[in-house]
Design an enzyme around this catalytic site. Structure first.
Site, short mmCIF file in Angstrom:
data_model
loop_
_atom_site.label_atom_id
_atom_site.label_comp_id
_atom_site.label_asym_id
_atom_site.label_seq_id
_atom_site.Cartn_x
_atom_site.Cartn_y
_atom_site.Cartn_z
N GLY A 213 0.82 -1.21 0.00
CA GLY A 213 0.00 0.00 0.00
C GLY A 213 0.85 1.26 0.00
O GLY A 213 0.52 2.25 -0.64
N SER A 214 1.98 1.21 0.72
CA SER A 214 2.86 2.39 0.78
C SER A 214 3.37 2.73 -0.61
O SER A 214 3.40 3.90 -1.01
CB SER A 214 4.05 2.14 1.71
OG SER A 214 3.61 1.85 3.01
N ASN B 24 -6.71 4.79 9.71
CA ASN B 24 -6.32 3.51 10.29
C ASN B 24 -6.37 3.49 11.81
O ASN B 24 -6.53 2.45 12.41
CB ASN B 24 -4.91 3.12 9.80
CG ASN B 24 -3.95 4.28 9.82
OD1 ASN B 24 -4.23 5.35 9.30
ND2 ASN B 24 -2.80 4.08 10.43
N GLN C 274 -7.43 0.93 4.21
CA GLN C 274 -8.25 0.41 5.31
C GLN C 274 -9.68 0.11 4.89
O GLN C 274 -10.41 -0.52 5.66
CB GLN C 274 -8.25 1.40 6.49
CG GLN C 274 -6.91 1.50 7.20
CD GLN C 274 -6.53 0.22 7.96
OE1 GLN C 274 -7.35 -0.65 8.22
NE2 GLN C 274 -5.26 0.11 8.30
N SER D 112 -4.05 -2.42 -0.20
CA SER D 112 -2.96 -3.29 0.23
C SER D 112 -3.49 -4.68 0.56
O SER D 112 -4.51 -4.81 1.25
CB SER D 112 -2.30 -2.67 1.47
OG SER D 112 -1.36 -3.56 2.01
N GLY D 113 -2.76 -5.72 0.11
CA GLY D 113 -3.23 -7.09 0.31
C GLY D 113 -3.37 -7.49 1.76
O GLY D 113 -4.37 -8.10 2.14
N HIS D 114 -2.39 -7.12 2.59
CA HIS D 114 -2.39 -7.70 3.94
C HIS D 114 -3.45 -7.10 4.86
O HIS D 114 -3.60 -7.55 6.00
CB HIS D 114 -0.99 -7.65 4.56
CG HIS D 114 -0.51 -6.31 5.02
ND1 HIS D 114 -0.44 -5.96 6.35
CD2 HIS D 114 -0.06 -5.24 4.34
CE1 HIS D 114 0.07 -4.75 6.46
NE2 HIS D 114 0.31 -4.28 5.25
N THR E 157 9.42 -7.77 -12.38
CA THR E 157 8.61 -8.97 -12.66
C THR E 157 7.51 -9.08 -11.61
O THR E 157 7.76 -8.97 -10.42
CB THR E 157 9.52 -10.23 -12.64
OG1 THR E 157 10.56 -10.01 -13.59
CG2 THR E 157 8.75 -11.48 -12.98
N CYS F 8 6.72 4.88 22.23
CA CYS F 8 7.18 6.10 22.90
C CYS F 8 8.38 5.81 23.78
O CYS F 8 8.44 4.78 24.44
CB CYS F 8 6.00 6.67 23.66
SG CYS F 8 6.21 7.05 25.34
N1 PLP Z 1 -2.28 3.41 4.33
C1 PLP Z 1 -2.91 3.09 5.45
C2 PLP Z 1 -4.12 3.88 5.85
C3 PLP Z 1 -2.46 2.05 6.25
O1 PLP Z 1 -3.10 1.74 7.37
C4 PLP Z 1 -1.31 1.34 5.85
C5 PLP Z 1 -0.74 0.27 6.68
O2 PLP Z 1 -0.75 0.32 7.89
C6 PLP Z 1 -0.69 1.70 4.65
C7 PLP Z 1 -1.19 2.75 3.92
C8 PLP Z 1 0.54 1.00 4.15
O3 PLP Z 1 0.26 -0.28 3.64
P1 PLP Z 1 1.45 -1.32 3.48
O4 PLP Z 1 1.73 -1.85 4.84
O5 PLP Z 1 0.91 -2.37 2.55
O6 PLP Z 1 2.58 -0.60 2.91
#
Ligand code: PLP
Length: 403
Positions: A74-75, A160, A188, A208-210, A245, A332
């Site tokens: 996702g990032s 999130n 999310q 994002s898959g996970h 790939t 923290c």
């Molecule tokens: N965006 C949001 C709102 C998320 O909660 C997260 C993961 O915590 C991400 C992006 C990033 O996803 P990934 O872990 O697949 O890079």
């Protein structure tokens, strides 16, 4: 005998569903060929990748599967959308007097927040739009921040931490009226809330898959046809939008998870909301409990509370010792206050924000686990408060909102 650990951290990551693993494994074992190869073995993998693309497109309401670009997470999808759009805007107008401008909300995931700082350092301009005390960004505030040189607005679909759903369709409509591209981070929400990417005013959407019961290390970016992005990784794959790939096995898994989510979305959402209602009833009975987002649309399985007089990360450790996985906010350093940027943007008092607890429900959670958690949680909070010698008037619940 001690019960199996209960997992209440689905916004952080989710377990891979058995059906998803079954779909994926043949692409690690026998169907290992490169999907870009011309031979039959490669073309078999290519077909599986394209089927997965169709399934992802259906889940998010994309008119054309070719608009889905697979990424490593996702990032990466977020960075490809934001940096890719800004760089493409700069390439379109070389030597323009003003650098392309980005608008992002104060609630965004770190992948976008950190990118904003880097883009600024590279000469792009960035505006950050704040949130209200309910954790929502106003579409009008977004529209007011638009300038002639604005290239992109990025507003997450749901947060999130708090689960607050943002008014992305309205904000996207206002941006479209002004000819500004709109990206939403739906990491999310994909698989949890219905999406209709093509029918909305959106141009770019990340997932994002996970977060939806597929493995880690695979994601996707939906790119409305005609939207120009400069790739982060050059190469001919994914129609020149993302080199490398394809991770075929994980892409197949993402497709299988998307198909399951699409089929089950309503039933899942109802089940999670019922479980959360019971959880929140129990939490609201704890003295001092403060429900962070009380009203408005929320992610169905996300429950976010603050408990004054404790530190959230200490609560998470104490819960872990009792067999419950939960989350607080940022880690923290000892003796320091480290308040999440989301709660800070909402203007929450630091004493309250420090005691944050996020419980995020998902596939596999049961009523029995919720009851078990509610049995131990009040005692743990009381013990942590005693140990800090902080008193909160007994029986005084500050829980907001009514159901
Ligand atoms: N965006 C949001 C709102 C998320 O909660 C997260 C993961 O915590 C991400 C992006 C990033 O996803 P990934 O872990 O697949 O890079």
């Amino acid at each position: 005998m001690r019960a199996a650990p209960a997992y209440f951290d689905h916004n952080s990551t989710t377990p891979v569903r058995p059906e998803v693993l079954d779909a994926m494994l043949p692409f690690l074992r026998e169907h290992f060929a490169n999907p870009n190869s011309v031979h039959a073995q490669g073309q078999k993998v290519r077909r599986a990748v394209e089927e997965a693309r169709e399934k992802v497109a259906r889940l998010i309401g994309a008119a054309d599967p070719a608009e889905v670009v697979f990424t490593s997470c996702g990032s990466e999808a977020n960075v490809l959308a934001v940096q890719g759009a800004l760089e493409a805007a700069r390439e379109r107008r070389p030597g323009a007097e003003k650098a392309p401008h980005l608008i992002a909300s104060a609630l965004e995931h770190d992948s976008i927040r950190d990118l904003c700082a880097r883009l600024k350092a590279r000469g792009f301009s960035v505006s950050v739009v704040g949130a209200d005390s309910g954790g929502r960004v106003s579409p009008e505030d977004v529209a007011r921040a638009i300038r002639p040189e604005t290239a992109l607005v990025s507003l997450m679909h749901a947060n999130n931490e708090t689960g607050a759903v943002q008014p992305v369709e309205e904000a996207a409509r206002l941006c479209r009226e002004k000819g500004v591209l709109f990206h939403t981070d739906a990491v999310q929400t994909a698989g949890k809330l219905p999406l209709s990417a093509s029918r909305s005013g959106l141009d770019l959407l990340s997932l994002s898959g996970h977060k939806l019961n597929a493995p880690k290390g695979v994601g996707a970016l939906w790119v409305r046809s005609g939207t120009r992005l400069t790739p982060l990784i050059t190469g001919h794959q994914e129609k020149n939008r993302r080199g490398g790939t394809e991770n075929a096995a994980s892409i197949v898994a993402l497709g299988a998870a998307a198909e399951l989510a699409e089929r089950e979305i309503e039933e899942r959402s109802a089940g999670l909301q019922a479980l959360r209602a019971r959880l929140e009833d129990g939490l609201l009975a704890i003295p001092g409990a403060h429900r962070t987002v009380g009203s408005g649309e929320r992610l169905p399985g996300t429950c976010h509370f603050c408990f004054p007089g404790i530190r959230g990360h200490e609560l998470v450790v104490a819960l872990d010792l009792e067999g419950f996985s939960a989350s607080s906010g940022p880690a923290c350093a000892a003796g320091q206050r480290n308040i999440s940027h989301v709660l800070a943007a909402m203007g929450l008092a630091p004493e309250l924000a420090e005691g944050a607890l996020r419980l995020s429900l998902g596939w596999g959670n049961s009523r029995e686990e919720v009851e078990r958690l509610l049995k131990v949680l009040p005692e743990i909070i009381a013990r942590l408060r005693d140990s800090r010698d902080t008193r909160v008037p007994a029986g005084e619940s500050q829980g907001r909102g009514t159901r």
